[in-house]
Design a protein around this motif. Structure first.
Motif, PDB file in Angstrom:
ATOM      1  N   GLY A  41       0.794  -1.225   0.000  1.00 24.60           N
ATOM      2  CA  GLY A  41       0.000   0.000   0.000  1.00 24.60           C
ATOM      3  C   GLY A  41       0.827   1.276   0.000  1.00 24.60           C
ATOM      4  O   GLY A  41       0.583   2.175  -0.819  1.00 24.60           O
ATOM      5  N   PRO A  42       1.805   1.413   0.905  1.00 27.07           N
ATOM      6  CA  PRO A  42       2.583   2.653   0.931  1.00 27.07           C
ATOM      7  C   PRO A  42       3.331   2.924  -0.379  1.00 27.07           C
ATOM      8  O   PRO A  42       3.390   4.065  -0.835  1.00 27.07           O
ATOM      9  CB  PRO A  42       3.569   2.440   2.083  1.00 27.07           C
ATOM     10  CG  PRO A  42       2.930   1.422   2.962  1.00 27.07           C
ATOM     11  CD  PRO A  42       2.146   0.544   2.038  1.00 27.07           C
ATOM     12  N   VAL A  43       3.876   1.891  -0.968  1.00 30.30           N
ATOM     13  CA  VAL A  43       4.607   2.078  -2.223  1.00 30.30           C
ATOM     14  C   VAL A  43       3.640   2.473  -3.333  1.00 30.30           C
ATOM     15  O   VAL A  43       3.916   3.402  -4.112  1.00 30.30           O
ATOM     16  CB  VAL A  43       5.401   0.804  -2.601  1.00 30.30           C
ATOM     17  CG1 VAL A  43       5.978   0.916  -3.993  1.00 30.30           C
ATOM     18  CG2 VAL A  43       6.499   0.545  -1.582  1.00 30.30           C
ATOM     19  N   GLN A  44       2.513   1.831  -3.411  1.00 26.68           N
ATOM     20  CA  GLN A  44       1.530   2.169  -4.443  1.00 26.68           C
ATOM     21  C   GLN A  44       0.979   3.588  -4.241  1.00 26.68           C
ATOM     22  O   GLN A  44       0.717   4.301  -5.211  1.00 26.68           O
ATOM     23  CB  GLN A  44       0.387   1.146  -4.462  1.00 26.68           C
ATOM     24  CG  GLN A  44       0.806  -0.206  -5.006  1.00 26.68           C
ATOM     25  CD  GLN A  44       1.357  -0.102  -6.406  1.00 26.68           C
ATOM     26  OE1 GLN A  44       0.777   0.526  -7.283  1.00 26.68           O
ATOM     27  NE2 GLN A  44       2.501  -0.711  -6.624  1.00 26.68           N
ATOM     28  N   SER A  45       0.839   4.010  -2.980  1.00 24.26           N
ATOM     29  CA  SER A  45       0.415   5.380  -2.695  1.00 24.26           C
ATOM     30  C   SER A  45       1.458   6.370  -3.200  1.00 24.26           C
ATOM     31  O   SER A  45       1.120   7.392  -3.802  1.00 24.26           O
ATOM     32  CB  SER A  45       0.208   5.548  -1.189  1.00 24.26           C
ATOM     33  OG  SER A  45      -0.037   6.891  -0.873  1.00 24.26           O
ATOM     34  N   GLY A  46       2.723   6.074  -2.966  1.00 18.66           N
ATOM     35  CA  GLY A  46       3.803   6.930  -3.453  1.00 18.66           C
ATOM     36  C   GLY A  46       3.848   6.985  -4.972  1.00 18.66           C
ATOM     37  O   GLY A  46       4.088   8.047  -5.552  1.00 18.66           O
ATOM     38  N   LYS A  49       1.062   9.307  -6.105  1.00 18.30           N
ATOM     39  CA  LYS A  49       1.407  10.716  -5.884  1.00 18.30           C
ATOM     40  C   LYS A  49       2.421  11.197  -6.921  1.00 18.30           C
ATOM     41  O   LYS A  49       2.311  12.304  -7.445  1.00 18.30           O
ATOM     42  CB  LYS A  49       1.973  10.904  -4.480  1.00 18.30           C
ATOM     43  CG  LYS A  49       0.930  10.847  -3.392  1.00 18.30           C
ATOM     44  CD  LYS A  49       1.559  11.032  -2.022  1.00 18.30           C
ATOM     45  CE  LYS A  49       0.544  10.833  -0.918  1.00 18.30           C
ATOM     46  NZ  LYS A  49       1.159  10.943   0.414  1.00 18.30           N
ATOM     47  N   ALA A  50       3.405  10.353  -7.201  1.00 12.01           N
ATOM     48  CA  ALA A  50       4.422  10.725  -8.196  1.00 12.01           C
ATOM     49  C   ALA A  50       3.792  10.882  -9.574  1.00 12.01           C
ATOM     50  O   ALA A  50       4.138  11.791 -10.327  1.00 12.01           O
ATOM     51  CB  ALA A  50       5.533   9.678  -8.235  1.00 12.01           C
ATOM     52  N   ALA A  51       2.863  10.011  -9.907  1.00  6.74           N
ATOM     53  CA  ALA A  51       2.194  10.097 -11.208  1.00  6.74           C
ATOM     54  C   ALA A  51       1.363  11.373 -11.325  1.00  6.74           C
ATOM     55  O   ALA A  51       1.262  11.961 -12.401  1.00  6.74           O
ATOM     56  CB  ALA A  51       1.304   8.872 -11.422  1.00  6.74           C
ATOM     57  N   GLU A  52       0.792  11.823 -10.200  1.00  4.17           N
ATOM     58  CA  GLU A  52       0.016  13.068 -10.209  1.00  4.17           C
ATOM     59  C   GLU A  52       0.926  14.279 -10.391  1.00  4.17           C
ATOM     60  O   GLU A  52       0.584  15.215 -11.104  1.00  4.17           O
ATOM     61  CB  GLU A  52      -0.759  13.223  -8.901  1.00  4.17           C
ATOM     62  CG  GLU A  52      -1.944  12.295  -8.746  1.00  4.17           C
ATOM     63  CD  GLU A  52      -2.594  12.412  -7.375  1.00  4.17           C
ATOM     64  OE1 GLU A  52      -2.338  13.423  -6.670  1.00  4.17           O
ATOM     65  OE2 GLU A  52      -3.359  11.513  -7.013  1.00  4.17           O
ATOM     66  N   LYS A  53       2.071  14.281  -9.732  1.00  2.00           N
ATOM     67  CA  LYS A  53       2.967  15.433  -9.755  1.00  2.00           C
ATOM     68  C   LYS A  53       3.856  15.470 -10.991  1.00  2.00           C
ATOM     69  O   LYS A  53       4.374  16.538 -11.339  1.00  2.00           O
ATOM     70  CB  LYS A  53       3.844  15.434  -8.504  1.00  2.00           C
ATOM     71  CG  LYS A  53       3.086  15.745  -7.243  1.00  2.00           C
ATOM     72  CD  LYS A  53       4.009  15.818  -6.049  1.00  2.00           C
ATOM     73  CE  LYS A  53       3.227  16.141  -4.784  1.00  2.00           C
ATOM     74  NZ  LYS A  53       4.096  16.268  -3.628  1.00  2.00           N
TER      75      LYS A  53
END
Length: 99
Positions: A41-46, A49-53
């Motif tokens: 979960g934490p890695v997929q969340s990161g 976020k990276a894909a959004e930014k």
């Protein structure tokens, strides 16, 4: 000499095969652990976020690179100083012959 080599060769081959099997098993362990971390979960969340930014950051980098490229181009001889179309190497004279 050859006889000694023939006695040792099967042992070397056996060691190689067993080592390769152990290495493969360890590789499979490492690959499974890496896959587990990748899907956590934490890695997929990161990643999300990276894909959004990424597009925003890419646009900012593009703007900075364009500005820097224009500034560098303006410093070149024959660019930006009002002398357009005149390309003379600095070590050559104004007539381009070096004198």
């Amino acid at each position: 000499m050859i006889f000694k080599l023939l006695k040792v060769l099967p042992w070397i081959a056996l060691g190689y095969v067993l080592g390769a099997q152990a290495g493969r098993a360890r590789y499979e362990q490492i690959a499974a652990a890496a896959q587990k971390v990748k899907n956590s979960g934490p890695v997929q969340s990161g990643v999300a976020k990276a894909a959004e930014k990424a597009p925003v950051v890419a646009e900012a980098v593009k703007e900075k690179a364009t500005t820097a490229a224009h500034a560098a181009t303006d410093k070149l001889p024959g660019h930006g100083g009002g002398e357009t179309g005149k390309h003379v190497a600095p070590e050559a004279g104004l007539n381009g012959t070096g004198s």
